[in-house]
Design a protein around this motif. Sequence first.
Motif, PDB file in Angstrom:
ATOM      1  N   GLY A  89      60.171   5.894  71.758  1.00  0.00           N
ATOM      2  CA  GLY A  89      60.963   6.072  70.538  1.00  0.00           C
ATOM      3  C   GLY A  89      60.142   6.047  69.275  1.00  0.00           C
ATOM      4  O   GLY A  89      60.642   6.354  68.196  1.00  0.00           O
ATOM      5  N   ILE A  90      58.855   5.644  69.390  1.00  0.00           N
ATOM      6  CA  ILE A  90      57.990   5.660  68.211  1.00  0.00           C
ATOM      7  C   ILE A  90      57.241   6.990  68.209  1.00  0.00           C
ATOM      8  O   ILE A  90      56.674   7.401  69.225  1.00  0.00           O
ATOM      9  N   GLU A  91      57.247   7.632  67.069  1.00  0.00           N
ATOM     10  CA  GLU A  91      56.651   8.968  66.957  1.00  0.00           C
ATOM     11  C   GLU A  91      55.186   8.962  67.396  1.00  0.00           C
ATOM     12  O   GLU A  91      54.396   8.120  66.965  1.00  0.00           O
ATOM     13  N   GLY A  92      54.842   9.863  68.292  1.00  0.00           N
ATOM     14  CA  GLY A  92      53.463  10.004  68.749  1.00  0.00           C
ATOM     15  C   GLY A  92      53.058   9.053  69.859  1.00  0.00           C
ATOM     16  O   GLY A  92      51.916   9.062  70.311  1.00  0.00           O
ATOM     17  N   SER A  93      54.005   8.213  70.317  1.00  0.00           N
ATOM     18  CA  SER A  93      53.653   7.257  71.385  1.00  0.00           C
ATOM     19  C   SER A  93      53.729   7.925  72.757  1.00  0.00           C
ATOM     20  O   SER A  93      54.347   8.970  72.920  1.00  0.00           O
ATOM     21  N   SER A  94      53.127   7.236  73.763  1.00  0.00           N
ATOM     22  CA  SER A  94      53.173   7.769  75.139  1.00  0.00           C
ATOM     23  C   SER A  94      54.571   7.611  75.736  1.00  0.00           C
ATOM     24  O   SER A  94      54.916   8.280  76.702  1.00  0.00           O
ATOM     25  N   GLY A  95      55.362   6.673  75.174  1.00  0.00           N
ATOM     26  CA  GLY A  95      56.707   6.416  75.688  1.00  0.00           C
ATOM     27  C   GLY A  95      56.723   5.659  77.005  1.00  0.00           C
ATOM     28  O   GLY A  95      57.772   5.515  77.645  1.00  0.00           O
ATOM     29  N   ARG A  96      55.545   5.132  77.402  1.00  0.00           N
ATOM     30  CA  ARG A  96      55.477   4.461  78.712  1.00  0.00           C
ATOM     31  C   ARG A  96      56.029   3.037  78.705  1.00  0.00           C
ATOM     32  O   ARG A  96      56.197   2.436  79.754  1.00  0.00           O
ATOM     33  N   LEU A  97      56.304   2.483  77.518  1.00  0.00           N
ATOM     34  CA  LEU A  97      56.716   1.081  77.426  1.00  0.00           C
ATOM     35  C   LEU A  97      58.109   0.960  76.797  1.00  0.00           C
ATOM     36  O   LEU A  97      58.352   1.447  75.703  1.00  0.00           O
ATOM     37  N   ARG A  98      59.018   0.317  77.542  1.00  0.00           N
ATOM     38  CA  ARG A  98      60.376   0.060  77.032  1.00  0.00           C
ATOM     39  C   ARG A  98      60.702  -1.421  77.177  1.00  0.00           C
ATOM     40  O   ARG A  98      60.018  -2.155  77.893  1.00  0.00           O
ATOM     41  N   PHE A  99      61.786  -1.845  76.533  1.00  0.00           N
ATOM     42  CA  PHE A  99      62.201  -3.253  76.599  1.00  0.00           C
ATOM     43  C   PHE A  99      63.696  -3.347  76.886  1.00  0.00           C
ATOM     44  O   PHE A  99      64.466  -2.458  76.514  1.00  0.00           O
ATOM     45  N   THR A 100      64.087  -4.439  77.549  1.00  0.00           N
ATOM     46  CA  THR A 100      65.486  -4.626  77.918  1.00  0.00           C
ATOM     47  C   THR A 100      65.811  -6.122  77.990  1.00  0.00           C
ATOM     48  O   THR A 100      64.902  -6.959  77.956  1.00  0.00           O
ATOM     49  N   MET A 101      67.127  -6.420  78.106  1.00  0.00           N
ATOM     50  CA  MET A 101      67.563  -7.794  78.364  1.00  0.00           C
ATOM     51  C   MET A 101      68.320  -7.852  79.690  1.00  0.00           C
ATOM     52  O   MET A 101      68.909  -8.877  80.031  1.00  0.00           O
ATOM     53  N   ASP A 102      68.278  -6.760  80.449  1.00  0.00           N
ATOM     54  CA  ASP A 102      69.091  -6.605  81.655  1.00  0.00           C
ATOM     55  C   ASP A 102      68.257  -6.854  82.916  1.00  0.00           C
ATOM     56  O   ASP A 102      67.375  -6.067  83.271  1.00  0.00           O
ATOM     57  N   TRP A 103      68.562  -7.963  83.611  1.00  0.00           N
ATOM     58  CA  TRP A 103      67.809  -8.344  84.819  1.00  0.00           C
ATOM     59  C   TRP A 103      67.972  -7.300  85.929  1.00  0.00           C
ATOM     60  O   TRP A 103      67.006  -7.007  86.643  1.00  0.00           O
ATOM     61  N   ALA A 104      69.169  -6.752  86.068  1.00  0.00           N
ATOM     62  CA  ALA A 104      69.411  -5.761  87.130  1.00  0.00           C
ATOM     63  C   ALA A 104      68.553  -4.515  86.898  1.00  0.00           C
ATOM     64  O   ALA A 104      67.988  -3.945  87.838  1.00  0.00           O
TER      65      ALA A 104
END
Length: 447
Positions: free
Chosen positions: A63-78
């Motif tokens: 979601g950051i312009e120019g990033s690889s997009g390989r890293l995301r974050f969540t609060m969902d254990w499932a």
Amino acid sequence: MALKITVIGTGYLGATHAAAMAELGFEVLGLDVVPEKIEMLQRGEVPMYEPGLEELLRKHVAGIEGSSGRLRFTMDWAEVAEFGDVHFVCVNTPQKHGEYACDMSYVDAAFASLAPHLTGPALVVGKSTVPVGSADRLARVLVELSPAGEEVELAWNPEFLREGFAVQDTLHPDRIVAGIRSERAEKLLREVYATPLSEGTPFVVSDFPTAELVKTAANSFLATKISFINAMAEVCEAGGGDVVKLAEAIGHDDRIGKKFLRAGIGFGGGCLPKDIRAFMARAGELGADQALTFLREIDSINMRRRGQMVEMTREVLGGSSFLGKRIAVLGATFKPDSDDVRDSPALNVAGQIHLQGGQVTVYDPKGMENARRLFPTLGYAESAVDAVRGAHAVLHLTEWREFRELDPAALGEAVTDRVVLDGRNALDPSVWRAAGWTYRAMGRPTA
């Protein structure tokens, strides 16, 4: 098929590990239970100061312009359980309130939350610093609570991050330790760390207990070395020796080495103090407490340094009261290149002098916000020059490069008395004395 990696806990260790895994080419999903932390990370911001970490995050966060997009974050254990092949547990293990022992509640909660969602083969990798014997218990927890049962394995892979060098230490570690019970677990970890291994990083394979002991043993050794030279400073003080020359002379012996032999006000931070205390507590539970009684003295020497700095300050101010005296403290963090003020010797000294009636003003290049939160009653300045204005004594307590590069002559124009106490033996006494300052440091001649 490429491995997918999750990182549970996105504090100092987790945020660094997640960004580094993305840098190594993996798809990474980070989880935390604190919404504010997740929101920050999704914007590519870090909740702490660590050189190079924010740039690395921004390079990979989706979601950051120019990033690889390989890293995301969540609060969902499932979501985490479904996404990952390898799950790194990077949560905090603080000291228990009012005890020496380590608080395992965050680690236990992470395992209890993840396991019920694991329906297929997975490797869970502990990175947190835990008491020896924990991994064996947690491996059983995984099998009992996971629908996939025996297909969920545990490995223990301790972290060796130095604050200020965390990104480098993760991408180019000086060793990788893997506590494992199967060839499959070893194969997966070798795959995760293929890049550093190809650069020649040693890969040490061990059982669970040894892997758990490596971090605490290493920290205990470093703490011993620091407290040793500080004990020598006390003897130098009494006998008229120079601890800096002493350290230089013994450091030439390659069995001893030069590192960690700078006498001063001792160690602090979120790792060394709590790790050696937890180690002592665990040894006691195992019936091996006599093996680590020396660590009690190491801890005691370390804590004593802070009081000795306060007394040295009192002495240079005439030996009685701090009332009506202005003291400038350069440094708030426990070490340079960090904003971490946990168990900071610098802030402890500042706080003690303040409690005894001194007017204390603190300046630190990165730790001001955290210091204010912890010690709101101290004075704070926006620069070193502002901090020392009108001071009767200047205390150098964190060895930031900025402080080593200060111009003593220019600083002297702002103070009431040109008195500097070097709590880190990092300033050049001849330069300060040439500019008309009285220079004092622990374990060094006053002339």
